[in-house]
Write a protein that holds these residues in place. Structure first.
Motif, PDB file in Angstrom:
ATOM      1  N   GLY A 158     -28.857  40.190   0.622  1.00  0.00           N
ATOM      2  CA  GLY A 158     -28.033  41.162   1.336  1.00  0.00           C
ATOM      3  C   GLY A 158     -27.953  40.835   2.801  1.00  0.00           C
ATOM      4  N   LYS A 162     -33.467  45.567   3.566  1.00  0.00           N
ATOM      5  CA  LYS A 162     -34.351  44.836   2.658  1.00  0.00           C
ATOM      6  C   LYS A 162     -35.819  44.934   3.099  1.00  0.00           C
ATOM      7  CE  LYS A 162     -32.171  40.949   3.410  1.00  0.00           C
ATOM      8  NZ  LYS A 162     -31.228  41.455   4.449  1.00  0.00           N
ATOM      9  N   SER A 163     -36.048  44.689   4.395  1.00  0.00           N
ATOM     10  CA  SER A 163     -37.429  44.787   4.887  1.00  0.00           C
ATOM     11  C   SER A 163     -37.895  46.237   4.851  1.00  0.00           C
ATOM     12  CB  SER A 163     -37.535  44.250   6.313  1.00  0.00           C
ATOM     13  OG  SER A 163     -37.320  42.862   6.321  1.00  0.00           O
ATOM     14  N   LEU A 178     -28.403  44.162  -1.848  1.00  0.00           N
ATOM     15  CA  LEU A 178     -28.669  45.395  -1.089  1.00  0.00           C
ATOM     16  C   LEU A 178     -27.767  45.379   0.129  1.00  0.00           C
ATOM     17  CD1 LEU A 178     -30.341  47.944  -0.479  1.00  0.00           C
ATOM     18  CD2 LEU A 178     -32.146  46.501   0.402  1.00  0.00           C
ATOM     19  N   HIS A 192     -32.408  35.116   1.742  1.00  0.00           N
ATOM     20  CA  HIS A 192     -31.000  34.895   2.103  1.00  0.00           C
ATOM     21  C   HIS A 192     -30.444  33.658   1.421  1.00  0.00           C
ATOM     22  CE1 HIS A 192     -30.521  38.013   5.107  1.00  0.00           C
ATOM     23  NE2 HIS A 192     -31.672  37.677   5.662  1.00  0.00           N
ATOM     24  N   SER A 234     -39.136  46.921   1.483  1.00  0.00           N
ATOM     25  CA  SER A 234     -40.427  46.257   1.284  1.00  0.00           C
ATOM     26  C   SER A 234     -41.550  47.028   1.969  1.00  0.00           C
ATOM     27  CB  SER A 234     -40.379  44.837   1.857  1.00  0.00           C
ATOM     28  OG  SER A 234     -39.253  44.143   1.370  1.00  0.00           O
ATOM     29  N   ILE A 241     -33.807  40.005  -4.176  1.00  0.00           N
ATOM     30  CA  ILE A 241     -32.920  40.908  -3.445  1.00  0.00           C
ATOM     31  C   ILE A 241     -32.286  40.118  -2.314  1.00  0.00           C
ATOM     32  CG2 ILE A 241     -32.789  42.915  -1.926  1.00  0.00           C
ATOM     33  CD1 ILE A 241     -34.720  44.341  -3.574  1.00  0.00           C
ATOM     34  N   ILE A 264     -28.251  49.441  -3.470  1.00  0.00           N
ATOM     35  CA  ILE A 264     -28.021  48.250  -4.279  1.00  0.00           C
ATOM     36  C   ILE A 264     -26.592  48.343  -4.808  1.00  0.00           C
ATOM     37  CG2 ILE A 264     -28.663  47.070  -6.406  1.00  0.00           C
ATOM     38  CD1 ILE A 264     -31.555  47.621  -5.638  1.00  0.00           C
ATOM     39  N   VAL A 285     -37.302  38.907  -1.417  1.00  0.00           N
ATOM     40  CA  VAL A 285     -36.148  39.093  -0.552  1.00  0.00           C
ATOM     41  C   VAL A 285     -35.798  37.727   0.022  1.00  0.00           C
ATOM     42  CG1 VAL A 285     -35.344  40.127   1.601  1.00  0.00           C
ATOM     43  CG2 VAL A 285     -36.828  41.443   0.064  1.00  0.00           C
ATOM     44  N   SER A 332     -29.482  45.328   6.314  1.00  0.00           N
ATOM     45  CA  SER A 332     -29.052  46.184   5.208  1.00  0.00           C
ATOM     46  C   SER A 332     -30.192  47.044   4.650  1.00  0.00           C
ATOM     47  CB  SER A 332     -28.438  45.327   4.095  1.00  0.00           C
ATOM     48  OG  SER A 332     -29.388  44.375   3.643  1.00  0.00           O
ATOM     49  N   ASP A 352     -41.094  39.101   1.458  1.00  0.00           N
ATOM     50  CA  ASP A 352     -39.969  39.382   2.350  1.00  0.00           C
ATOM     51  C   ASP A 352     -39.627  38.124   3.144  1.00  0.00           C
ATOM     52  OD1 ASP A 352     -38.006  40.487   3.883  1.00  0.00           O
ATOM     53  OD2 ASP A 352     -39.287  42.003   4.855  1.00  0.00           O
ATOM     54  N   GLU A 353     -38.607  37.436   2.691  1.00  0.00           N
ATOM     55  CA  GLU A 353     -38.138  36.209   3.355  1.00  0.00           C
ATOM     56  C   GLU A 353     -39.253  35.204   3.604  1.00  0.00           C
ATOM     57  OE1 GLU A 353     -35.210  36.241   6.353  1.00  0.00           O
ATOM     58  OE2 GLU A 353     -34.454  38.210   5.808  1.00  0.00           O
TER      59      GLU A 353
END
Ligand SMILES: Nc1ncnc2c1ncn2[C@@H]1O[C@H](COP(=O)(O)OP(=O)(O)OP(=O)(O)O)[C@@H](O)[C@H]1O
Ligand SMILES: [Mg+2]
Lengths: 428, 253
Positions: free
Chosen positions: B34, B40-41, B219, B203, B44, B32, B224, B201, B38, B170-171
């Motif tokens: 975005g 994303k976290s 996202l 970038h 999650s 994912i 989405i 997730v 936006s 997440d990142e």
């Protein structure tokens, strides 16, 4: 107007005992001074939060009998002295003869020794601040005198187990006096336990006199039962370059009060005072500490942590008094508190009185709750919510538990704390 | 495995997720991407069960079971794992104790015997080496004073020990140097299996060079807005988000 309550005279007709006469005389003298002693009330500053927990019923006026027996579960590996209701039990005690170290019960002192001791008892305590300790001096039936000659070193910790046998109502008055000669060293573990379940009280006084360069480490563990009120006082006076370390660990009860007073009277003296208190249910615990920086160039470090669950009540009052001559004093005091429920109460009061100008003095007190983000992090790994709370609570005090210098005591404390948190977080 | 249908979530009354739809099957890797802010976290965290966020609409099924009915710890025991964008520091709880408690909680749930301290120590030390964390990190407080990259590796260490069915990362690649990125990617690849799924997730396309996604989703503004294969990631790297009608500065508000 209702007259302020005073100590019942029943508390003052002490049974005659086999103490040497100088000590009996001291007791009698102190007893007389307590006639009409006002009892702490809400208006008594140093008992403001705690007077309502103090229940000095007539039944407690009786000194608990000591049949000279040793209670159950007192098997301690290592050197130990057992007190049963304030009277030492030689058959249950075990410590070696070490050159330069005398360990004697008060009733065995000869007149000269007793006279010398009588002059020194109470000298480490400010009896205005620890007013209830005065009752101990009027009532003790026995006691332990530990005298270390210069350079004497006790090679292992000495446990002093004070059992309050609450098979009947009454009060026990354990008494300890430690005279640590120049450059002597001792580690002492004072453990308060209970058998029986009648309403009872233990009123205990421990004093330390540290000569130049002496090192004393004291661990004080209050594990009294939940029908026992505990009033304790510990005093220490330090000469130059002496070091006093105290680790207090307390579990709450109907009334728990400990006054710890340390006087740094010679240059280079230092103290470290650590305290951990946990309370649950409707329990109470009140620690009052005082550090007097009398001489210059002294250091004090103090760290206390309280955790209060349910509807319990914990109190910390930490006073640091830096006298005019005590230049270059270094004093750090930290008190952090954790409330585990909205019904619990914690009162914390640092009191600083600084009369010297060249000093470093830092203090901080906080009251907080468990952090939601930390709980979420733990439970997001599958750890149960209650276990997560227990882990975080333990983390709050772990640093202090780790610093307890006697492993077996550390283990006991860990086990007790685990049980405490299991009970606290055992969901209703 | 995981089926997200029309998921809406709010924080402090403000809607952040505005109808997310996503199907993840066992064995798949989804990415994912975005713009900042936006959601994303938020997605999650909602999947992991963070109660800061309120689900107002929609459903999430894990193998047909309603995930949103489960408490966070139950989701974890059912195999959901979230590697946090910002792992939490917990001084006073040792990493070792934390990891063992977590592993044993999950073993207990599966009816397996707990691992004793010695057994677990051995496993944890081996696994920590796998993510290039010196075993001394096991003795420190959880994430206490860890650098950004060390925290991320500690998250992967947890994933490797817990062997989740769905790992949400997440990142986990942000703030990593090139070597650490490789270590983390190897760790994630070690997790890949036909029974597991991974939702990451990110970038950056660079992670996707190491962990090849089956699907890439964009996202934006809580929805989405585009899905595609791995080539979509390359295209985003080239062109940014604006060609999708998404303002780079767009936030969910
Ligand atoms: N606890 C919160 N309280 C208030 N607003 C929040 C909270 N958590 C998230 N938000 C808001 O929700 C929106 C989405 O945040 P989120 O963290 O999901 O974005 P993101 O896509 O992960 O961004 P980034 O790429 O920067 O990590 C943001 O506008 C953020 O400010
Ligand atoms: Mg984010």
């Amino acid at each position: 107007m209702i007259a302020a309550p005073t100590l019942s005279s029943a508390f003052l007709d002490a049974p005659g005992q086999s103490l040497p006469s100088p000590l009996l005389k001291l007791r009698e003298q102190r007893g007389k001074a307590l006639v009409d002693m006002p009892l702490p009330t809400r208006k008594t500053e140093n008992w403001k939060y705690s007077s309502r927990y103090l229940k000095l019923d007539e039944a407690l006026a009786k000194t608990l009998p000591s049949a000279g027996k040793s209670g159950p579960g007192l098997a301690v590996a290592g050197y130990h002295v057992v007190f049963h209701n304030g009277v030492m039990v030689p058959e249950a005690s075990d410590y070696p003869d070490i050159a330069g170290i005398e360990i004697k019960r008060f009733v065995d002192l000869d007149d000269d020794e007793a006279r010398e001791l009588a002059e020194r008892l109470d000298n480490t305590l400010d009896s205005k601040a620890a007013q209830m300790a005065r009752l101990n001096t009027a009532r003790f039936e026995d006691g332990l005198l530990i005298r270390l000659q210069a350079d004497a070193v006790l090679d292992q910790p000495l446990y002093i187990i004070c059992e309050t046998d609450a098979s009947s109502a009454g009060t026990a008055y354990p008494r300890i006096y430690v005279d640590a000669g120049r450059h002597s060293q001792i580690t002492l573990v004072e453990e308060h336990i209970t058998s029986g379940s009648e309403p009872a009280m233990t009123n205990t006084v421990t004093e330390f006199a540290l000569s130049e360069g002496a090192h004393v480490t004291s661990v004080r563990l209050s594990l009294d039962g939940d029908t026992v009120q505990h009033i304790g006082a510990t005093g220490a006076r330090l000469h130059a370059n002496a070091r006093f370390e105290n680790h207090t660990v307390g579990f709450g009860g109907p009334l728990r009060r400990h006054d710890l007073q340390v006087r740094l009277e010679g240059p280079g003296a230092e103290c470290r005072l650590n305290g951990v208190v946990v309370t649950q249910g409707k329990q109470h615990y009140d620690n009052h500490t005082t550090i007097e920086h009398v001489a210059p160039h002294c250091n004090s470090e103090e760290t206390y942590r309280n955790i209060a669950a349910d509807e319990s009540h914990a109190i910390f009052n930490g006073r640091i008094h830096i006298h005019p001559d005590a230049q270059k004093s270094n004093a750090n005091m930290s008190n952090k508190n954790l409330l585990l429920s909205t019904g619990a109460e914690i009162d914390t009061k640092p009191e600083l009185e600084i009369y010297a100008d060249d000093v470093k003095c830092a203090h901080g007190a906080t009251v907080g709750q468990l952090n939601d983000e930390s709980i979420f992090y733990l439970v997001s790994r599958g750890i149960g919510r209650q276990e997560a709370r227990a882990l975080l609570s333990m983390a709050f005090i772990n640093e202090l538990v780790e610093q307890i210098p006697v492993d077996s005591v550390k283990d006991t404390v860990q086990a007790r704390l685990n049980r405490f948190f299991d009970q606290t977080f055992d969901e209703a | 495995m995981l089926s997200i249908k029309n998921l809406h979530a709010t924080v402090e009354g403000e809607e952040i997720l505005k109808g997310i739809n996503l199907e993840i099957k066992a064995g798949e890797v989804h990415a994912i991407m975005g713009p900042n802010g936006s959601g994303k976290s938020t997605l999650s965290q909602v999947l992991a069960g963070n109660e800061t966020f309120t689900v107002t609409e929609g459903e999430v099924l894990l193998d047909g079971e309603n995930l949103l009915d489960l408490a966070t710890e139950e989701r974890a025991r059912e195999g959901i794992f979230l590697a946090f964008q910002y792992p939490v520091e917990i001084p006073g709880v040792s990493n070792m104790q934390f990891l063992r408690t977590a592993v044993n909680a999950q073993r207990h749930h599966r009816g397996e015997p707990e691992m004793n301290a010695a057994e677990f120590m051995k496993l944890a030390r081996e696994t920590s080496k796998q993510v290039d964390l010196d075993p001394s990190f096991l003795k420190r407080g959880v994430n206490e004073g860890f650098s950004g990259g060390e925290k991320k590796r500690n998250e992967i260490l947890q994933a490797l020990l817990l062997q989740p069915r769905l790992a949400i990362l997440d990142e986990t690649d942000s703030g990593l140097d090139i070597d650490a990125l490789k270590v983390v990617a190897d760790g994630v690849n070690a997790l890949k299996s036909k029974d597991r799924a991974i939702l990451m997730v990110t970038h950056y396309q660079r992670l996707l060079n190491h962990i090849v996604p089956d699907f890439v989703h964009v996202l934006a503004g809580g929805q989405i807005v585009k899905s595609g294969g791995r080539e979509l990631a390359l295209e985003l790297e080239d062109r940014g988000y604006s060609w999708l009608g998404v303002n780079e500065e767009t936030t969910a508000s």
